[in-house]
Design a protein around this motif. Sequence first.
Motif, PDB file in Angstrom:
ATOM      1  N   PHE A  81       0.840  -1.203   0.000  1.00  0.00           N
ATOM      2  CA  PHE A  81       0.000   0.000   0.000  1.00  0.00           C
ATOM      3  C   PHE A  81       0.876   1.255   0.000  1.00  0.00           C
ATOM      4  O   PHE A  81       0.652   2.188  -0.759  1.00  0.00           O
ATOM      5  N   LYS A 102       1.431  13.400   0.343  1.00  0.00           N
ATOM      6  CA  LYS A 102       1.815  12.874   1.658  1.00  0.00           C
ATOM      7  C   LYS A 102       1.639  11.364   1.647  1.00  0.00           C
ATOM      8  O   LYS A 102       0.904  10.828   0.826  1.00  0.00           O
ATOM      9  N   ARG A 104       0.149   8.378   3.593  1.00  0.00           N
ATOM     10  CA  ARG A 104      -0.807   8.196   4.686  1.00  0.00           C
ATOM     11  C   ARG A 104      -0.717   6.776   5.220  1.00  0.00           C
ATOM     12  O   ARG A 104      -0.316   5.871   4.504  1.00  0.00           O
ATOM     13  N   THR A 107      -4.808   1.880   5.290  1.00  0.00           N
ATOM     14  CA  THR A 107      -6.249   2.001   5.523  1.00  0.00           C
ATOM     15  C   THR A 107      -6.938   0.650   5.671  1.00  0.00           C
ATOM     16  O   THR A 107      -8.146   0.583   5.738  1.00  0.00           O
ATOM     17  N   GLY A 108      -6.151  -0.413   5.678  1.00  0.00           N
ATOM     18  CA  GLY A 108      -6.763  -1.742   5.761  1.00  0.00           C
ATOM     19  C   GLY A 108      -7.264  -2.047   7.157  1.00  0.00           C
ATOM     20  O   GLY A 108      -7.351  -1.177   8.014  1.00  0.00           O
TER      21      GLY A 108
ATOM     22  N   ASP B  45      -8.647  11.399   2.046  1.00  0.00           N
ATOM     23  CA  ASP B  45      -8.796  10.364   3.076  1.00  0.00           C
ATOM     24  C   ASP B  45     -10.260  10.259   3.473  1.00  0.00           C
ATOM     25  O   ASP B  45     -10.818  11.191   4.033  1.00  0.00           O
ATOM     26  N   TYR B  63     -12.263  -1.250  -3.013  1.00  0.00           N
ATOM     27  CA  TYR B  63     -11.087  -1.111  -2.148  1.00  0.00           C
ATOM     28  C   TYR B  63     -10.024  -2.136  -2.508  1.00  0.00           C
ATOM     29  O   TYR B  63      -8.870  -1.805  -2.755  1.00  0.00           O
ATOM     30  N   TYR B  74      -8.068   7.489  -0.637  1.00  0.00           N
ATOM     31  CA  TYR B  74      -7.598   6.502   0.338  1.00  0.00           C
ATOM     32  C   TYR B  74      -8.729   6.238   1.316  1.00  0.00           C
ATOM     33  O   TYR B  74      -9.045   7.083   2.153  1.00  0.00           O
ATOM     34  N   VAL B  75      -9.346   5.113   1.138  1.00  0.00           N
ATOM     35  CA  VAL B  75     -10.608   4.838   1.816  1.00  0.00           C
ATOM     36  C   VAL B  75     -10.405   3.845   2.947  1.00  0.00           C
ATOM     37  O   VAL B  75      -9.663   2.878   2.810  1.00  0.00           O
ATOM     38  N   THR B  76     -11.055   4.116   4.057  1.00  0.00           N
ATOM     39  CA  THR B  76     -11.137   3.140   5.140  1.00  0.00           C
ATOM     40  C   THR B  76     -12.584   2.666   5.201  1.00  0.00           C
ATOM     41  O   THR B  76     -13.499   3.497   5.235  1.00  0.00           O
TER      42      THR B  76
END
Lengths: 326, 466
Positions: A81, A102, A104, A107-108, B45, B63, B74-76
């Motif tokens: 990632f 940036k 980050r 996100t998993g 985000d 995803y 950027y997905v949660t």
Amino acid sequence: MSTLAKFPEIKTFLTSEVVNYWTRVALLPITGLVVFLFCWHIVAKSIDTSLGQFPGPTQTFEQAKTLIDEHYEEREKEVAFIERQEKRNAKKLEKNPDAKVKIRPYTGKPTFFDQIWTSLYTVMVGFLIASVIAVPLGIVCGLSQSAYAAINPLIQLFKPVSPLAWLPLVTMVVSAVYVSDDPMFSKSFLTSALTVALCCLWPTLINTAVGVSAVPQDLINVSKVLRLSRFGHVAKIVMPCSIPMIFTGLRLSLGIGWMVLIAAEMLAQNPGLGKFVWDEFQNGSSDSLARIMVAVLVIGIIGFILDRVMLMIQKYVSWDKNATLR
Amino acid sequence: MQFTKKVTSTFVRKALKTVATLSAVASLAISGNALAELGEPEKEDLKFGFIKLTDMAPLAVAYEKGYFEDEGLYVTLEAQANWKVLLDRVIDGQLDGAHMLAGQPLGATIGFGTQADIITAFSMDLNGNGITVSNEIWKQMKPNIPKMADGRPVHPIKADALKPVVEKYKDEGKPFNMGMVFPVSTHNYELRYWLAAGGIHPGYYAPHKGDTSGTIGADALLSVTPPPQMPATMEAGTIYGYCVGEPWNQQAVFKGIGVPVVTDYEIWKDNPEKVFGVNKQWSDKYPNTHIRVVKAMIRAAMWLDANNNANRPEAVKILSKSQYVGADYDVIANSMTGTFEYEKGDKREVPDFNVFFRHNATYPYYSDAIWYLTQMRRWGQIEEKKSDTWYKDIAKKVYRPDIYAQAAKALVADGVAKASDFPNFKTETGYKPKQTHFIDNIVYDGTKPNAYLEQFEIGLKGSTKL
């Protein structure tokens, strides 16, 4: 007995200090564990739920291994990632050198070990908040009868309140008060930590007050003779005297805090071990129960370790090395 | 942004790609009147919520397959405890968007429950639900169902077969309880539709009197249970049956605690099910982000239905991960791969049980929104008569095909999709032609909601008010 009588060496060996010590320290606990595992295995076999059989020790051990594997898998995905992001950012900068880029964080999904860490961190923060408030307040209550009389009704009123009753209120207050575009802590973390703090307050507060008020008269007289200042009196006489009681309170608080945290996480779906348990329950797969069992054992082990750590600190700072602490 | 010219020729597309490599300013200057390139996302985000049901698949696929990342997002993804928590979190901004029941954005907009402006530009799937009854009820229902030559029940099973059972319970003074997932859920309306079509009254709501239990005059009492707890609640005997999405109907068969009697595909063929809902303020603040999210999800939906469901096994593998649906592979695979097991061993082909992209499943049709509004009126959630124009205005306010069209056109420009994959945006009115495939053979015309309501025997219509 008669056979033993023929070999006095064996008899003396069997009753010797060394054997006694090892029996107490190793043999009996291990026996207890083995018996427990055996009973668990037998009982689990005979319980059939709609999610399959109740997990025995073997299934639980299997799932523990799976959880460890999943953790490493997820870490590999994380590396990929981050790499993808770097590539994408490079492309972005190629296109537009002034673009803001940036890296980050991943996100998993948080793995089991991430959840353990989250829970530990949360409980520590909540516990610290509570201790910073409760210890000084307890000292004030212990030193002055009138302060104690004033605060006592509040203690009595809030002490029995179930921590989870606070949860909705805390959630709402945090949502309303803690507003910022770039928050340092997430709201869910604050909610959990504050709920823990609210429940950790009382045992520490009460025990500190009791410990401080129980300083022997002789020592108070010493303080008067030495003409210690108010602060000196607290630092040199009161504190050393009440340390054991304060730590008793802290230990109780930490135990309660750990319990409360798991429940709060389950209820509020805040990240941590509690959420892990609830999510697994919601999944309803045939592995769910075994995974929950792993979590239950881990929660127990961590609670035990936390308690032991507090005990070690208590032994270290306690002036009376002869008192038995357990 | 308005698309002034439709870009279809490959020449222009290639030219655009070359242009894109130049600086953004230059590209805008050159292609400004052909196709303004979709800007960078304003918010990268994002956190989306979902409930553990197989129809969250487009989110999981977008995803896992990196479609979100392709859009620079950027997905949660975060599972939510229940539909109410999910909606509240979208309203107060803890979530940027969520997998929602189609009724939720509509219900929130008209103020049934919490009032908030929630919009949707993406419909997540068609069909996917079933109604399951406990073994005990099935045993009593079965004699009333006509049989085929091989002894298996004739499908679709109508609620007529259940009516004598409900009446028996009523005579004995026992309430006949059933579960659904949320007051404005598809499941609630489908269960009510099916019951009412068989002459069983599912009860009215009367929010103006403060009665939101939905049990006024009911033969069968419907109550809310979170989907994952449905089988356990039925096993405990609290409810005798429920309407829910997958995998919780198949779960009941697997665990041997109940029998699915009918799928929503049989109640209303190709009915819209979930939508991707966001806060209107959020969408206004981050327009490009919203379009890009829809783009990624359209790609996911296409992947899910590609080559005649060839990717479904892989999708099931993704869904069975504990962070998504988490149920066993076999349970999810049952319905996702085009079969549905009713009684144990009675497996039948239902190829369209889960539709993610075919039949324009992702397009937010106004007529779909209006059907939900008509059912809200039918059961009293909308307490008084509303004009046809009102229905259309609410649908326009909540369903946003304009955003969908921008996303679809961007995908065509990227060369990922073909224009023929989507409705013709120039001529599309947002109203499907008359729909005839209902279990009670009543025809639905989305342009005439009040006339549609007049056709029902059970239900509020015209100016009736409780």
